[in-house]
Design an enzyme around this catalytic site. Structure first.
Site, PDB file in Angstrom:
ATOM      1  N   HIS A  96      -3.943  -9.497   3.510  1.00 42.71           N
ATOM      2  CA  HIS A  96      -5.396  -9.426   3.686  1.00 42.71           C
ATOM      3  C   HIS A  96      -5.763 -10.122   4.733  1.00 42.71           C
ATOM      4  CE1 HIS A  96      -6.126  -8.587  -0.939  1.00 42.71           C
ATOM      5  NE2 HIS A  96      -6.009  -7.557  -0.202  1.00 42.71           N
ATOM      6  N   ARG A 139      -1.048  -2.414  -6.537  1.00 39.99           N
ATOM      7  CA  ARG A 139      -1.417  -3.417  -5.984  1.00 39.99           C
ATOM      8  C   ARG A 139      -2.285  -4.463  -6.436  1.00 39.99           C
ATOM      9  NH1 ARG A 139      -1.405  -4.947  -0.209  1.00 39.99           N
ATOM     10  NH2 ARG A 139      -3.501  -5.465   0.555  1.00 39.99           N
ATOM     11  N   TYR A 152      -9.702 -10.766  -6.860  1.00 39.90           N
ATOM     12  CA  TYR A 152      -9.065 -11.186  -7.966  1.00 39.90           C
ATOM     13  C   TYR A 152      -9.228 -12.360  -8.849  1.00 39.90           C
ATOM     14  CZ  TYR A 152      -6.671  -7.622  -5.171  1.00 39.90           C
ATOM     15  OH  TYR A 152      -6.244  -6.523  -4.501  1.00 39.90           O
ATOM     16  N   LYS A 174      -1.966  -2.884   7.882  1.00 38.65           N
ATOM     17  CA  LYS A 174      -3.152  -2.408   8.621  1.00 38.65           C
ATOM     18  C   LYS A 174      -3.105  -3.032   9.920  1.00 38.65           C
ATOM     19  CE  LYS A 174      -6.355  -1.052   4.981  1.00 38.65           C
ATOM     20  NZ  LYS A 174      -7.481  -1.316   4.362  1.00 38.65           N
ATOM     21  N   ARG A 226       0.854  -1.118   0.058  1.00 40.75           N
ATOM     22  CA  ARG A 226      -0.184   0.109  -0.012  1.00 40.75           C
ATOM     23  C   ARG A 226       0.997   1.315   0.097  1.00 40.75           C
ATOM     24  NH1 ARG A 226      -2.016  -3.720   3.974  1.00 40.75           N
ATOM     25  NH2 ARG A 226      -4.260  -4.421   3.475  1.00 40.75           N
ATOM     26  N   HIS A 259      -2.869   1.806  -5.301  1.00 37.68           N
ATOM     27  CA  HIS A 259      -3.809   0.505  -5.374  1.00 37.68           C
ATOM     28  C   HIS A 259      -3.898  -0.147  -6.545  1.00 37.68           C
ATOM     29  CE1 HIS A 259      -5.128  -0.780  -1.319  1.00 37.68           C
ATOM     30  NE2 HIS A 259      -5.994  -1.253  -1.854  1.00 37.68           N
TER      31      HIS A 259
END
Length: 340
Positions: A292, A269, A301, A196, A166, A266
């Site tokens: 994730h 990404r 995806y 995150k 990110r 992004h």
């Protein structure tokens, strides 16, 4: 009712604990997520105070009922022009606060359940945007590597594509987070990324990325940031965003198809994930690669790539001679699809 009992039912005291203690200490959420929750609750408090003709510090927990929350969500969409995605993000913050209060105040459990029953709005599923190989190559070729800043930009773009990082992860990256092997061992070079919720993950690095990063960071200390501005200050995530969008506009002059795409960090990404999937990397590995929490996020995806294959099948179908049996009527269709 004494002051302590009164504070327990004052919304402000709960919001303060939620934002200043629960999110950073208990949930360990990233700074950006904390700010997003703070902004959502600020908007809610201002809206509620105006609607109920109260001062913000006079609002009580019971004032924020389910009907008021629904009115607030309508206000976000109709008056502030927020997208469904933003509307749902604001609601997620309200749900989290309601859960926090309900777990610590048994008498507010019913109130908490009513707020958490306010549903998210379904939105149209948009395909994930990504670049094909020709487009990502064009993007990487734009920076002038003969200059210091151009070389930095090239390494940044290459790093984003290699790691799927990110923008904020790239901006916060320190030289000490890099393990750049040059001894010919079987141990892969890698980067440690803080994602995150301060979750840490390791991503392998290509040989070309290792060489570029080694040159960029030569002679510098481990505590320094990898990517620096012209003034030798750490890049921010906004600086990373600017570099990507600026070079994407330049790349679009040689690859016109890129003009139709919104290309931001992004997007790179998404490109990393899609290219890994096409290279045969399993979905769980991609989930760990991108950091994730839920496999459902990564499955987007897989769905995107399946859409691409379906379009290819449709194009093949149009070239079938007249009268030939259509492929979707083929009883062996499932076997055929399983081989894609």
């Amino acid at each position: 009712m004494n002051k302590k009992q009164s504070d327990k039912h004052t919304l402000g005291s709960w919001v303060r604990r939620f934002l200043m203690e629960h999110l950073p200490d208990d949930r360990n959420l990233s700074r950006n997520t904390q700010q997003s929750y703070r902004d959502a609750l600020r908007l809610l408090i201002v809206f509620a105070a105006s609607l109920l003709h109260k001062k913000a510090d006079e609002l009580r927990v019971a004032d924020i009922d389910a009907d008021l929350v629904r009115a607030f969500l309508r206000y976000l969409e109709e008056k502030r022009g927020c997208t469904i995605s933003t509307r749902n993000q604001r609601l997620a913050a309200i749900h989290a606060m309601a859960t926090f209060i309900g777990q610590r105040s048994p008498e507010d459990l019913g109130w908490s359940a009513q707020l958490r029953a306010v549903e998210f709005k379904r939105s149209t599923h948009l395909p994930v945007g990504y670049l094909d190989k020709r487009e990502i190559d064009a993007l990487l070729a734009v920076p002038d590597q003969s200059t210091r800043i151009g070389y930095r930009d090239h390494v940044l773009l290459l790093f984003l594509y290699n790691s799927g990082a990110r923008a904020d992860e790239a901006a916060q990256l320190e030289i000490g987070d890099l393990t750049l092997r040059s001894d010919g061992t079987s141990t892969l070079s890698s980067v440690r990324l803080k994602g995150k919720g301060n979750k840490v993950r390791l991503c392998p690095l290509w040989a070309s990325t290792v060489l570029a990063l080694r040159e960029l960071t030569r002679g510098r200390e481990d505590h320094e940031r990898v990517f620096l501005s012209r003034a030798a200050e750490p890049l921010t995530r906004f600086g990373v965003h600017d570099i990507v969008t600026r070079h994407a506009r330049a790349a679009a002059t040689s690859v016109p198809e890129m003009q139709k795409k919104k290309i931001v960090p992004h997007t790179i990404r998404h490109t990393t994930a899609t290219h890994l999937l096409r290279a045969g990397v399993d979905i769980n590995t991609i989930r760990a690669w991108l950091g994730h929490v839920s496999l459902d996020t990564t499955n987007i995806y897989a769905e995107t790539d399946l859409d691409m294959k379906a379009k290819a099948l449709g194009m093949c179908e149009q070239n079938q001679p007249p009268g030939r049996k259509r492929w979707r009527d083929n009883p062996d269709l499932l076997t055929f699809l399983a081989q894609l």
